[in-house]
Scaffold this motif. Structure first.
Motif, PDB file in Angstrom:
ATOM      1  N   UNK A  15       1.424  -1.194  -0.081  1.00  0.00           N
ATOM      2  CA  UNK A  15       0.034   0.106  -0.365  1.00  0.00           C
ATOM      3  C   UNK A  15       1.205   1.121  -0.100  1.00  0.00           C
ATOM      4  N   UNK A  16       1.537   1.469  -0.751  1.00  0.00           N
ATOM      5  CA  UNK A  16       2.329   2.280  -1.523  1.00  0.00           C
ATOM      6  C   UNK A  16       1.884   3.485  -0.469  1.00  0.00           C
ATOM      7  N   UNK A  17       1.240   3.978  -0.874  1.00  0.00           N
ATOM      8  CA  UNK A  17       0.694   5.871  -0.055  1.00  0.00           C
ATOM      9  C   UNK A  17      -0.356   5.660   1.066  1.00  0.00           C
ATOM     10  N   UNK A  18      -0.908   4.689   0.934  1.00  0.00           N
ATOM     11  CA  UNK A  18      -1.999   4.062   1.859  1.00  0.00           C
ATOM     12  C   UNK A  18      -1.127   3.439   3.291  1.00  0.00           C
ATOM     13  N   UNK A  19       0.062   2.491   3.350  1.00  0.00           N
ATOM     14  CA  UNK A  19       0.361   2.124   4.727  1.00  0.00           C
ATOM     15  C   UNK A  19       1.283   3.401   5.434  1.00  0.00           C
ATOM     16  N   UNK A  20       1.017   3.707   6.533  1.00  0.00           N
ATOM     17  CA  UNK A  20       1.546   4.366   7.114  1.00  0.00           C
ATOM     18  C   UNK A  20       3.408   4.311   7.298  1.00  0.00           C
ATOM     19  N   UNK A  21       3.373   2.801   6.879  1.00  0.00           N
ATOM     20  CA  UNK A  21       5.284   1.907   7.021  1.00  0.00           C
ATOM     21  C   UNK A  21       5.323   2.782   5.685  1.00  0.00           C
ATOM     22  N   UNK A  22       4.941   2.997   5.049  1.00  0.00           N
ATOM     23  CA  UNK A  22       5.704   3.167   3.088  1.00  0.00           C
ATOM     24  C   UNK A  22       5.134   4.649   2.558  1.00  0.00           C
TER      25      UNK A  22
END
Length: 309
Positions: free
Chosen positions: A165-172
């Protein structure tokens, strides 16, 4: 009777070289008052807003009322976890993007300064993203990296890989925006390094070949030291851009999910939107101080190092 001819003694000062006359400072052909319009614009557009920002950061203000509260805005700024998170993210984002631009720009500069096939076309391809609109680039990558319908994840699934999740995952999210920033800005760094390499006299390389120096030693002892001005320029420009970055982050993530990809500039904008004008002005002052505290000493150190090399 022999006669002797007396030869005149040579005066001590006869053979001395004439002392060089001290250079007289050239007088500018333009009167001093020619600088007055630029000075007026500098005062109106920079000094006055800067002083006003410092003053309003010490107040709780709206368009119709101003209340002096001292350093309360600054204390609150560093007590709010989302604001502190944006402060930390600013440094992460700036150092990741500037470091990658310096390294990749140097590698591309070395590659595209050599005699390779399609060198002109490759230079154009690498530099083209610099000319594109930042907002347009952000929207394009937001679509490409959509974790559900984006073509990048669709391509990864086609070969059996699970796309993140490129821009939806807090880690990435923050690193995804940094990756897009690197893609967009590395062309300018490459161009600066190419200009620096072209300016290096070829006599140095010819002397190194005569002495039997290999490519590694030539790069380490000739190219890198003489690229010091170009390296300093790339470092400073990339770091300033990273510390002040806003538009690309806002176009892709708007600081989300949550506050995980917020930086100082996006935090300031959100505080303005929420109506906390004094707090957002304090954030602007913090951003100004952070950029000045990093860039001015770094510029002095890099230029001093370049003068000594």
């Amino acid at each position: 009777m022999s006669t002797t001819i007396a030869t005149p003694r040579r005066s001590r000062t006869a053979g001395a070289e004439p002392q060089a006359k001290p250079r007289r400072r050239m007088k500018s052909p333009y009167p001093s008052w020619f600088f007055l319009p630029a000075g007026v614009f500098y005062v109106i557009l920079f000094l006055v807003p800067t002083v006003a920002s410092f003053w309003f950061s010490l107040t709780r203000w709206t368009l119709f009322d101003v209340e002096f509260i001292g350093f309360e805005n600054y204390i609150r700024f560093f007590q709010e976890p989302p604001l502190v998170q944006g402060f930390v993210n600013t440094f992460i984002y700036a150092f990741v993007t500037s470091g990658a631009k310096v390294v990749l720009g140097l590698l591309f500069g070395v590659l595209l300064s050599s005699q390779i096939i399609g060198r002109g076309f490759t230079r154009s391809v690498i530099f083209f993203p610099v000319l594109a609109s930042t907002i347009g680039v952000g929207i394009m990558f937001k679509v490409l990296l959509d974790p559900f319908d984006g073509p990048v994840n669709a391509g990864l699934e086609a070969i059996g890989l699970q796309g993140p999740g490129w821009w939806t995952d807090p880690a990435t999210a923050l690193l995804t925006v940094a990756m897009v920033d690197i893609w967009k800005g590395v062309g300018l760094a490459t161009l600066i390094f190419i200009a620096g390499m072209v300016a290096i006299p070829q006599e140095y390389y010819e002397a190194a070949r005569v002495d039997g120096a290999g490519a590694g030693k030539t790069f380490r002892h000739i190219t890198l030291p003489l690229l010091q001005p170009a390296t300093a320029t790339v470092v400073l420009l990339s770091l300033i851009g990273g510390l002040r970055s806003f538009d690309l982050i806002w176009a892709i993530t708007k600081g989300g999910p949550g506050f995980t990809s917020d930086v100082l500039a996006s935090v300031v904008y959100k505080q303005y939107q929420a109506g906390f004008f004094g707090l957002s002005t304090a954030g602007n002052v913090v951003l100004f101080v952070v950029v000045a505290a990093i860039i001015f000493p770094l510029s002095w150190w890099l230029n001093r190092k370049g003068d000594q090399s």
